[in-house]
Design a protein around this motif. Sequence first.
Motif, short mmCIF file in Angstrom:
data_model
loop_
_atom_site.label_atom_id
_atom_site.label_comp_id
_atom_site.label_asym_id
_atom_site.label_seq_id
_atom_site.Cartn_x
_atom_site.Cartn_y
_atom_site.Cartn_z
N GLY A 166 -86.48 13.98 -38.25
CA GLY A 166 -85.06 14.26 -38.06
C GLY A 166 -84.33 13.20 -37.26
N ALA A 167 -85.00 12.12 -36.84
CA ALA A 167 -84.34 11.07 -36.08
C ALA A 167 -83.30 10.40 -36.97
N PHE A 168 -82.18 10.04 -36.38
CA PHE A 168 -81.12 9.41 -37.15
C PHE A 168 -80.81 8.05 -36.56
N SER A 221 -95.91 4.52 -32.62
CA SER A 221 -95.77 3.13 -33.02
C SER A 221 -94.44 2.96 -33.73
N ILE A 222 -94.14 1.73 -34.15
CA ILE A 222 -92.89 1.53 -34.87
C ILE A 222 -92.94 2.15 -36.25
N ARG A 223 -94.13 2.53 -36.72
CA ARG A 223 -94.25 3.12 -38.05
C ARG A 223 -94.11 4.63 -38.05
N ARG A 277 -78.84 6.54 -31.24
CA ARG A 277 -79.47 5.31 -30.77
C ARG A 277 -80.93 5.32 -31.22
N ARG A 278 -81.33 4.31 -31.96
CA ARG A 278 -82.72 4.14 -32.36
C ARG A 278 -83.21 2.84 -31.75
N VAL A 279 -84.37 2.87 -31.13
CA VAL A 279 -84.97 1.68 -30.53
C VAL A 279 -86.29 1.42 -31.23
N GLU A 329 -67.67 -0.93 -38.26
CA GLU A 329 -67.26 -1.16 -36.87
C GLU A 329 -67.82 -0.11 -35.90
N ASN A 330 -68.41 0.97 -36.43
CA ASN A 330 -69.03 1.98 -35.56
C ASN A 330 -70.52 1.76 -35.36
N LEU A 331 -71.04 0.65 -35.86
CA LEU A 331 -72.46 0.31 -35.72
C LEU A 331 -72.63 -0.84 -34.75
N GLU A 332 -73.70 -0.79 -33.98
CA GLU A 332 -74.02 -1.90 -33.08
C GLU A 332 -75.52 -2.17 -33.16
N VAL A 333 -75.86 -3.45 -33.30
CA VAL A 333 -77.26 -3.87 -33.33
C VAL A 333 -77.46 -4.87 -32.21
N SER A 334 -78.49 -4.64 -31.39
CA SER A 334 -78.78 -5.58 -30.31
C SER A 334 -80.28 -5.77 -30.20
N ILE A 335 -80.67 -6.86 -29.58
CA ILE A 335 -82.09 -7.14 -29.37
C ILE A 335 -82.26 -7.68 -27.96
N ASP A 336 -83.24 -7.11 -27.25
CA ASP A 336 -83.48 -7.53 -25.87
C ASP A 336 -84.93 -7.25 -25.52
N LYS A 337 -85.64 -8.26 -25.06
CA LYS A 337 -87.03 -8.13 -24.61
C LYS A 337 -87.92 -7.46 -25.66
N GLY A 338 -87.76 -7.86 -26.91
CA GLY A 338 -88.62 -7.35 -27.97
C GLY A 338 -88.24 -5.98 -28.50
N LEU A 339 -87.11 -5.45 -28.06
CA LEU A 339 -86.65 -4.14 -28.54
C LEU A 339 -85.37 -4.31 -29.34
N LEU A 340 -85.39 -3.83 -30.57
CA LEU A 340 -84.21 -3.85 -31.42
C LEU A 340 -83.55 -2.48 -31.30
#
Length: 145
Positions: free
Chosen positions: A37-39, A30-32, A104-106, A63-74
Motif C-alpha cells: 500500500g505504499a505510495f 531492501s530496495i526490492r 514520501r518514498r525513500v 509541479e507537485n513532484l519532487e525528486v532529490s538524492i543525498d548520501k545514496g538515498l533517492l
Amino acid sequence: MSQVFGADLFSELDRLQRQMADVFGGFPSSIRSGRSGAFPPVNIGSTDDTIEIVAFAPGLKRENLEVSIDKGLLTISGERGPSYADDSPDSKRYARERFVGSFRRVIELPQSADPDKVQARYANGCLSISVGKREASKARTIAVQ
C-alpha cells in the motif's frame, strides 16, 4: 450496531483496515521490498549503465513532484489532492482505495550510483528516474597476457 460503530459502518471498516495494514505491514528489508500500500508503488531495475526506477503516480501534476538524492538515498515526494468526487459534501464514501495527501518514498541506491547522473521524467502517470552508474563500477574485460 450503529451505536457501536457510528453512523457509517463502511468508514469504520475502512479505518480499521488501514490501521491493521499499518500494524502488520512490516518494514522493508531492501530496495526490492516495501510495505503493502505504499505510495507511489515503484519498480526498480538496472542495466549495465543505469539504475532505473519507475514510480506509478497517476493523477499528479509535474509541479507537485519532487525528486532529490543525498548520501545514496533517492527521495520521491509530493502531494496528491482529492478527486472531484471527494469534494462533494453530499456524497458518502463507502470505500477509499485512491491515496490522497502528501507522500514520501525513500529508496536506498547501490554504491555504484552516481548522484551527478540523475534524470527524471513524468509522463502518462509514470515518474521515470534514471540514475547513472559510476565508471569505476562498470564491468570491463581484462586482456589476459
